[in-house]
Enzyme design. Structure first.
Site, short mmCIF file in Angstrom:
data_model
loop_
_atom_site.label_atom_id
_atom_site.label_comp_id
_atom_site.label_asym_id
_atom_site.label_seq_id
_atom_site.Cartn_x
_atom_site.Cartn_y
_atom_site.Cartn_z
N GLY A 141 0.84 -1.20 0.16
CA GLY A 141 -0.05 -0.18 -0.13
C GLY A 141 0.70 1.25 -0.04
N ASP A 168 0.82 3.34 4.40
CA ASP A 168 -0.29 3.76 3.84
C ASP A 168 -1.29 4.27 4.92
OD1 ASP A 168 -1.23 1.27 4.20
OD2 ASP A 168 -2.08 0.66 2.54
N ASP A 190 -4.66 1.96 11.09
CA ASP A 190 -5.91 1.33 11.17
C ASP A 190 -6.08 0.96 12.67
OD1 ASP A 190 -8.59 1.01 10.80
OD2 ASP A 190 -8.16 -1.08 10.02
N LYS A 232 -6.60 6.50 10.80
CA LYS A 232 -8.00 6.28 11.26
C LYS A 232 -8.09 6.06 12.73
CE LYS A 232 -9.65 3.12 7.84
NZ LYS A 232 -10.41 1.89 7.63
N PHE A 249 -13.83 2.64 4.62
CA PHE A 249 -12.73 1.70 4.02
C PHE A 249 -12.36 2.92 2.69
CE2 PHE A 249 -10.45 -1.41 1.79
CZ PHE A 249 -9.74 -2.08 2.75
N ARG A 268 -5.67 0.67 -6.71
CA ARG A 268 -4.25 1.11 -6.07
C ARG A 268 -3.94 2.36 -6.96
NH1 ARG A 268 -2.26 -2.02 -2.02
NH2 ARG A 268 -2.73 -4.21 -2.36
P1 IMP Z 1 -3.63 -2.23 11.04
O1 IMP Z 1 -2.55 -3.15 11.34
O2 IMP Z 1 -5.12 -2.52 11.40
O3 IMP Z 1 -3.37 -0.67 11.59
O4 IMP Z 1 -3.81 -2.33 9.51
C1 IMP Z 1 -2.94 -1.50 8.51
C2 IMP Z 1 -2.90 -2.16 7.21
O5 IMP Z 1 -4.48 -2.50 6.88
C3 IMP Z 1 -2.77 -1.07 6.31
O6 IMP Z 1 -1.51 -1.33 5.91
C4 IMP Z 1 -3.53 -1.24 4.99
O7 IMP Z 1 -2.84 -2.39 4.24
C5 IMP Z 1 -4.92 -2.29 5.66
N1 IMP Z 1 -6.01 -1.30 5.63
C6 IMP Z 1 -6.44 -0.73 6.98
N2 IMP Z 1 -7.46 -0.02 6.65
C7 IMP Z 1 -7.40 0.34 5.16
C8 IMP Z 1 -8.27 1.10 4.36
O8 IMP Z 1 -9.26 1.81 4.70
N3 IMP Z 1 -7.99 0.88 3.12
C9 IMP Z 1 -7.17 -0.16 2.49
N4 IMP Z 1 -6.36 -0.58 3.52
C10 IMP Z 1 -6.53 -0.70 4.77
MG MG Z 2 -0.83 -2.21 4.27
#
Ligand code: IMP
Ligand code: MG
Length: 189
Positions: A46, A105, A108, A136, A157, A170
């Site tokens: 990403g 990217d 979350d 987020k 999302f 992408r």
């Molecule tokens: P985390 O471990 O939950 O912080 O997730 C991070 C990863 O989840 C990012 O590197 C993205 O690859 C994916 N991700 C989380 N939210 C989104 C979104 O809204 N769109 C696309 N990818 C997301």
């Molecule tokens: Mg990612």
């Protein structure tokens, strides 16, 4: 989000807004790292577009960068990690005593960045900073605060500018919300 549910893309952040924000972020990073060479580590996949624009903005500010990538995978629901993160493609550069910028990217839950930050930190960089295009904060499960953030975004999302939904979108130059609520109000590029 089930696989065949109809959806539309709603514009969230334009190409122009991203461009302006990347320049501002590069100003901040250059102010913090000026005079040093920077090893920029991107999280695949990403971050690839954001990272490409960021290193070129840093180049315009006289900063030499070295590039590496890491790939991790998280397990759980397709669009939300559950805390289990696995290293799929580790670092190939030596990083001891170097100035390192970790780029992703979107932040979350925070599980991914927390895992990768710890992995990189164990290799003893001189300085380690983290940079995410999108944050987020409402979804955070672990306490982690990136050093540089492009935009704070709502709990939706998001695709485009490197981010995907089911491996698509992408390549879009702007950022869009994947909307399942009003499938006729947006558009599908
Ligand atoms: P985390 O471990 O939950 O912080 O997730 C991070 C990863 O989840 C990012 O590197 C993205 O690859 C994916 N991700 C989380 N939210 C989104 C979104 O809204 N769109 C696309 N990818 C997301
Ligand atoms: Mg990612």
């Amino acid at each position: 989000m089930s696989e065949n549910q109809p959806f539309q893309l709603l514009p969230l952040i334009s190409e122009e807004q991203i461009k302006n924000r990347v320049e501002k972020l590069a100003d901040q990073i250059a102010a913090d790292f000026g005079g040093f060479e920077l090893l920029v580590i991107g999280l695949l996949t990403g971050s690839f577009i954001f990272m490409a624009d960021t290193v070129r903005a840093l180049h315009r500010r006289g900063i030499k960068t070295w590039i590496d990538f890491i790939r991790v995978e998280s397990y759980g629901m397709e669009s939300a990690s559950n805390g289990k993160v696995e290293m799929k493609y580790p670092l190939s550069s030596p990083i001891e005593s170097r100035h390192v910028l970790l780029v992703d990217d979107i932040l979350d839950t925070g599980y991914t960045l927390q895992f990768v930050k710890k992995y990189v930190q164990q290799k003893n960089p001189k300085v380690l900073k983290t940079c995410v295009l999108l944050d987020k904060p409402s979804r955070r499960k672990v306490s982690i605060q990136p050093d540089y953030v492009g935009f704070q975004v709502p709990d939706a999302f998001i695709v485009g500018y490197g981010l995907d939904y089911q491996y698509q979108f992408r390549e879009l130059p702007g950022l869009f919300i994947v909307s399942f609520e009003n499938p006729k109000s947006g558009f599908t590029p």
